[in-house]
Write a protein that holds these residues in place. Structure first.
Motif, PDB file in Angstrom:
ATOM      1  N   PHE A   5      22.938  38.210  78.150  1.00 56.36           N
ATOM      2  CA  PHE A   5      21.740  38.966  77.820  1.00 56.36           C
ATOM      3  C   PHE A   5      21.100  39.966  78.520  1.00 56.36           C
ATOM      4  N   ALA A   6      21.377  39.800  79.846  1.00 54.10           N
ATOM      5  CA  ALA A   6      21.152  40.832  80.879  1.00 54.10           C
ATOM      6  C   ALA A   6      22.126  41.888  80.675  1.00 54.10           C
ATOM      7  N   SER A   7      23.648  41.843  80.513  1.00 58.31           N
ATOM      8  CA  SER A   7      24.311  42.763  80.321  1.00 58.31           C
ATOM      9  C   SER A   7      24.050  43.544  79.216  1.00 58.31           C
ATOM     10  N   ALA A   8      23.682  43.032  78.140  1.00 58.39           N
ATOM     11  CA  ALA A   8      23.446  43.895  77.075  1.00 58.39           C
ATOM     12  C   ALA A   8      22.184  44.452  77.190  1.00 58.39           C
ATOM     13  N   SER A   9      21.120  43.867  77.531  1.00 53.37           N
ATOM     14  CA  SER A   9      19.828  44.663  77.534  1.00 53.37           C
ATOM     15  C   SER A   9      19.688  45.689  78.861  1.00 53.37           C
ATOM     16  N   GLY A  10      20.248  45.426  79.740  1.00 53.40           N
ATOM     17  CA  GLY A  10      20.771  46.453  80.812  1.00 53.40           C
ATOM     18  C   GLY A  10      19.514  46.356  81.798  1.00 53.40           C
ATOM     19  N   SER A  11      18.526  45.337  81.566  1.00 51.53           N
ATOM     20  CA  SER A  11      17.330  45.271  82.186  1.00 51.53           C
ATOM     21  C   SER A  11      17.074  43.739  82.918  1.00 51.53           C
ATOM     22  N   LEU A  56      22.293  40.551  87.041  1.00 51.37           N
ATOM     23  CA  LEU A  56      23.670  40.900  86.423  1.00 51.37           C
ATOM     24  C   LEU A  56      23.558  42.073  85.769  1.00 51.37           C
ATOM     25  N   GLY A  57      22.074  42.282  85.175  1.00 52.22           N
ATOM     26  CA  GLY A  57      22.151  43.142  83.867  1.00 52.22           C
ATOM     27  C   GLY A  57      22.510  44.593  84.323  1.00 52.22           C
ATOM     28  N   SER A  58      22.351  44.837  85.670  1.00 46.24           N
ATOM     29  CA  SER A  58      22.559  46.302  86.267  1.00 46.24           C
ATOM     30  C   SER A  58      24.150  46.235  86.533  1.00 46.24           C
ATOM     31  N   LEU A  59      24.557  45.380  86.810  1.00 41.51           N
ATOM     32  CA  LEU A  59      26.091  45.235  87.135  1.00 41.51           C
ATOM     33  C   LEU A  59      27.035  45.301  86.048  1.00 41.51           C
ATOM     34  N   ILE A  60      26.797  44.544  84.884  1.00 45.60           N
ATOM     35  CA  ILE A  60      27.603  44.492  83.752  1.00 45.60           C
ATOM     36  C   ILE A  60      27.127  45.789  82.841  1.00 45.60           C
ATOM     37  N   PRO A  61      28.030  46.592  82.293  1.00 44.82           N
ATOM     38  CA  PRO A  61      27.392  47.597  81.470  1.00 44.82           C
ATOM     39  C   PRO A  61      26.940  47.174  80.257  1.00 44.82           C
ATOM     40  N   PRO A  62      26.126  47.983  79.645  1.00 42.98           N
ATOM     41  CA  PRO A  62      25.678  49.351  80.196  1.00 42.98           C
ATOM     42  C   PRO A  62      24.394  49.034  81.052  1.00 42.98           C
ATOM     43  N   SER A  63      24.014  49.962  81.849  1.00 42.85           N
ATOM     44  CA  SER A  63      23.059  49.563  82.960  1.00 42.85           C
ATOM     45  C   SER A  63      22.487  50.944  83.249  1.00 42.85           C
ATOM     46  N   ILE A  64      21.067  51.118  82.934  1.00 44.48           N
ATOM     47  CA  ILE A  64      20.330  52.145  83.299  1.00 44.48           C
ATOM     48  C   ILE A  64      20.353  52.520  84.848  1.00 44.48           C
TER      49      ILE A  64
END
Ligand code: NA
Ligand code: NA
Lengths: 435, 352, 178
Positions: free
Chosen positions: A110-116, A152-160
């Motif tokens: 979820f984090a990797s997709a939401s990027g947040s 992990l949201g910011s490590l796995i793309p996309p990432s703001i």
């Protein structure tokens, strides 16, 4: 008093006041206001306290917080989480701490997709933690897995954060995106290994269910669990195919979980009302900290403390490992107090010339930086992910329990960080294939 | 003494390296250390939308002020910004706008009302369509989602039945990559600076005006007064130099960005005549209706004098620059100094 | 006076919170409508981004501050606090409330001037459509003003009753067991 001294005094006052149980956001705001007044003057300090809060709140990227909170509250209110976690427990009963590991996997996705990271913590604390607590999981383990996997949201793309790092340092964002994938997976694997090992050594952290389930029971359990995977899958797919942005995804998720709840007749209008009220209550208490923090960053910047620390810590060296180690210490220390973006802004102007001077690969360095910034989200005293979980769960958990639980995940993060520094290939392998 | 300087641009931008770091160094040297700046970049001290207020209140002694973000505070200076649509050279736009903002009394006073002294502005080069799909003709552009933020460009997009959308800066990259955005309008330099060259496939060469900043250097008026005439002269002279170096640096960035982007396989397209014609039509009607539209939108008195002043300055600079080598910084500095900054009186300009 | 405050103040704070919840509902629906129109008819609702950031968000953050303060829902670290003797805890409790009072009074006071200034110049955002944003500036003095009022009430209560709860926690404050 020099500005640096005011800065050091301010940080000391912050620690003492937070330990004295003064609300964290209020401490940050008041210390910053007093510090800015001392460094500049009252007029400038009043000006900052007036322009920064409104500007901070109206940042579009933050509008995902209330909607993702609402999604979490509505999904749990509608009981979408019940069946799924019961099923996970049935199927993963052999694996110590299986629910916690399942949480790491699902919130990492979820984090990797939401990027947040914050949005993920907001959505998943309500979806996963209460179920683990029902199963008598240790509170720290339950909240720690959500807090840590969210990062992990910011490590796995996309990432703001990667986009901003790429823009700030003129590094290819496409390469950064590729470089983040393996480190992200490695981090998740480290978390799962740690959870499994700890729960195997002390089973009372995550009591295994005694019952053996028959296939009939397992099949019955599977019948009822479609809702949450559909919800999460739809949100992920929508982001992936560009139908909506990660920021818009929270609203879609909240809306969809309400629709599913209504269609299953497990959600009433009172339930919606309750969820939304809980979401705005949580939003407000998170943003009170954000407000204080946004003024605090200005205080630190004006005091010159980050530059001073950098000059102190970063030796003129030709050893890239020594430089990166010292930068890591600097970022972890700053990360205790200010948020990710602020650290980038305060330190990159000093750090990047040194990094580029030694010919260090900026993609590799970027991955290390993102990892360090994400660690800052879970370290006390100012750990935004921990705060989000706290405000989503209320009196169910205490902040101390959350930070105590995070400690083990923090250790894994440090190990992973060491691996990323020691083996640049972990980051650079995928980008090298693309070139 | 040491003062605070604030820019919302990130460290990697030419406008920070040259315009703020090198400029601050030169001012420190020129004033014998009497005026030195602590630099805060990337909005770490003041975000773009709050720089005007912050400089006005003395949070920073100098800041880069993006007037487009505070349209209600600087309505007249924003009229100059709108005229960027009718200019296709960053050098002309930058120098013409600066000259007008220094000499037109209404524009000058609008800054002073905010306790800010205007010191020069920068301009990007021309904006073009940067897209995931081929855009050549009117038919191609119809129904396409195009990111735009400047009023005139938005109106033009509407007139050719494209769909202007607002996407926050941090989301453009992903939106183009995922295809939720078909195009964005940006200058060459942004292909590199915002890394957009990585996610587009086509660039349609059809200049849709430049973007003019509010004030590269907006000074707090108390600071400006306090430092004295001698130091003000030093700063004015350095600004003449650094406004040029900024623009020349940005031109170099444009060139590098274009080369890198083309090397990635992005194709440069020439628009068909129907599309180019629409732009021509829109431009001529734009100037005719501009004054009236500005009166309505910005609740100001007829700004025809400002528009005339700018158009005059634009034509003048177009002529002046026709015979100058654009990469000859020294010649440009000499020109800008004699035409603009030497005419500014350090004893009276902006002083309280 | 005290008796009537006991009712009016919580009701006021709750009303603001409920109002914020309605705003959040509108925000969700507005974004969903924007996405649907964009996807199905290629027609995004103009100005969604700015309306969300400048109106819905401002309301969601500032209107519930009153109830957060009334229920002492602020995020704080109570690790050491629990170990302290009652008398010191009392002093820290009052200090905390005074700090909060100072912070919100400061923000609230400044926000009045900002709101008036914004109204006078007719503050707006330029973009696809022009969005007037000055009305949203008035949400700050309202939310913060009532929060200050509540903090004064809380201070008086705490001086008299120490750590005793002001308002029995309700389920909606995210405080109940699951
Ligand atoms: Na991500
Ligand atoms: Na932290």
């Amino acid at each position: 008093m020099t500005n640096i001294e005011i800065g050091i005094l301010g940080v000391a006052a912050t620690l003492i006041l937070i330990a004295a149980r003064i609300p964290i956001g209020v401490v940050l705001g008041v210390v910053a206001f007093c510090g800015i007044t001392l460094i500049t003057n009252l007029k400038a300090a009043l000006s900052i306290t007036s322009v920064i809060p409104y500007n901070f709140i109206t940042d579009w990227n933050l509008s995902a917080i209330p909607t993702f909170l609402a999604m979490g509250f509505i999904a749990s209110e509608a009981g979408l989480t019940n069946g799924l976690f019961a099923a996970i427990r049935m199927f993963l009963w052999r694996i110590p701490g299986g629910m916690a590991s399942a949480t790491v996997v699902s919130s990492a996705m979820f984090a990797s997709a939401s990027g947040s990271s914050i949005a993920t913590a907001a959505a998943f604390s309500r979806i996963a933690v209460p179920e683990m607590l029902k199963a008598k999981y240790n509170v720290g383990l339950a909240t720690g897995s959500v807090a840590a996997a969210g990062t992990l949201g910011s490590l796995i793309p996309p990432s703001i954060l990667m986009i901003l790092y790429g823009i700030f340092t003129s590094t290819s964002i496409a390469s950064l995106f590729l470089a983040g994938v393996l480190p992200g997976l490695l981090s998740a694997a480290m978390f799962i290994a740690m959870i499994t090992f700890r729960c195997w050594r002390s089973p009372k952290l995550a009591p295994a269910t005694n019952e053996q389930f028959s296939w009939e029971e397992k099949k019955a359990a599977l019948k009822d669990i479609w809702a949450l995977p559909v919800l999460v899958g739809f949100v992920l797919g929508g982001i992936f195919f560009g139908i909506f942005s990660p920021t818009e995804a929270g609203a879609i998720g909240a809306f969809l979980s309400a629709l599913i709840g209504f269609s299953r007749r497990s959600l009433s209008f009172e339930g919606i009302q309750k969820s939304l009220t809980q979401a705005v209550y949580g939003t407000s208490s998170i943003f009170i900290i954000g407000l204080g923090a946004s003024i605090y960053v200005r205080f630190l910047g004006l005091s010159g403390l980050p530059v001073y620390l950098a000059d102190l810590l970063l030796p003129v060296t030709s050893n890239e490992y020594l430089l990166i180690a010292m930068i890591s210490i600097l970022f972890i220390v700053l990360g205790m107090f200010v948020d990710s973006l602020a650290i980038l802004l305060l330190t990159l102007p000093i750090v990047m010339p040194l990094v580029i001077g030694l010919g260090i690969d900026t993609v590799w360095f970027g991955i290390i930086v993102i990892k360090l910034l994400e660690i800052g989200l879970i370290t006390p005293p100012v750990g935004l992910n921990a705060f989000v979980i706290k405000s989503s769960l209320g009196n169910l958990v205490s902040l101390n329990q959350i930070f105590a639980g995070i400690f083990w995940f923090f250790l894994m993060e440090v190990l992973t960080l060491g691996a990323l520094i020691y083996w640049p290939q972990i980051s650079l392998f995928l980008p090298s294939l693309a070139n | 003494d040491s003062y605070q300087a604030s820019t919302w641009l990130p460290q990697s931008a030419t406008t920070v390296k040259v315009t703020y770091s090198d400029f601050a160094e030169a001012v420190k040297k020129g004033t014998g250390g009497e005026v030195s700046f602590d630099l805060h970049v990337g909005g770490a001290l003041l975000p773009a939308a709050e720089t005007l207020q912050g400089v006005s209140d003395g949070v920073a002694a100098v800041g880069d002020i993006l007037s487009a973000y505070t349209p209600a505070d600087l309505p007249l200076n924003n009229v100059v910004g709108d005229l960027g649509f009718l200019t296709d050279s960053s050098l002309v736009a930058s120098f013409a706008a600066a000259e007008v903002k220094f000499t037109n009394q209404k524009l000058r006073e609008e800054w002073l009302e905010h306790n800010v002294v205007f010191g020069g502005n920068w301009s990007t080069s021309e904006y073009h369509f940067r897209c995931g799909e081929e855009i050549r003709s009117l038919a191609d552009v119809k129904g396409k989602r195009v990111r735009a933020s400047v009023g005139a460009q938005i109106d033009f997009l509407k007139s050719i039945e494209a769909i202007p959308v607002s996407v926050p800066g941090s989301e453009i990259y992903t939106a183009l990559e995922r295809g939720s955005l078909d195009c964005t309008l940006v200058a060459d330099e942004s292909l590199q600076a915002l890394k957009l060259g990585e996610v587009i496939k086509f660039s349609t060469e059809m200049p849709m005006g430049v973007f003019i900043d509010g004030a590269t250097w907006g000074f707090n008026r108390d600071f400006w007064t306090e430092i004295g005439a001698k130091n003000r002269r030093v700063i004015l002279d350095e600004m003449a130099k650094y406004i040029v170096l900024t623009q020349v640096g940005m031109l170099a960035d444009d060139e590098t960005a274009t080369k890198d982007t083309q090397a990635r396989g992005v194709k440069w397209l020439t628009p068909e005549s129907d599309l180019a014609l629409e732009l021509e039509k829109f431009r001529s009607s734009y100037l005719q209706t501009l004054a009236k539209a500005e009166v309505e939108k910005r609740k100001i008195e007829d700004p025809s004098d400002i528009i005339d002043d700018y158009i005059k300055a634009r034509d003048k600079w177009t002529k002046l620059l026709a015979n100058v080598d654009k990469s000859d910084s020294d010649a440009l500095i000499k020109l800008v100094r004699s035409e603009i900054y030497s005419k500014v009186d350090e004893k009276s300009y902006g002083v309280k | 006076m005290v008796a009537s405050n006991k009712k009016i103040i919580p009701i006021m704070a709750r009303m603001l919170e409920k109002f914020a919840a309605v705003i959040l509902l509108l925000m969700v629906l507005h974004i969903v409508a924007d996405v649907l129109l964009k996807f199905l008819f290629n027609y995004p609702l103009p100005g969604t981004l700015n309306i969300v950031a400048n109106y819905y968000m401002v309301a969601c953050v500032f209107l519930p501050i009153a109830i957060v303060e009334l229920t002492r829902g602020n995020i704080a670290v109570d690790l050491f606090f629990k170990l302290l003797p009652k008398s010191i805890r009392f002093v820290l409790l009052i200090t905390g409330t005074l700090f909060s009072l100072f912070f919100f009074a400061l923000l609230g006071y400044q926000s009045i001037f900002d709101a008036v200034k914004s109204y006078n110049k007719g503050e707006f955002i330029d973009g696809i459509v022009i969005i007037q944003i000055w009305p949203s500036r008035f949400i700050l003095p309202i939310g913060l003003g009532i929060a200050v009022f509540i903090l004064v009430y809380r201070l008086i209560h705490e001086l008299r009753n120490g750590e005793q709860e002001l308002l029995p926690p309700s389920e909606e404050d995210v405080r109940g067991e699951v």
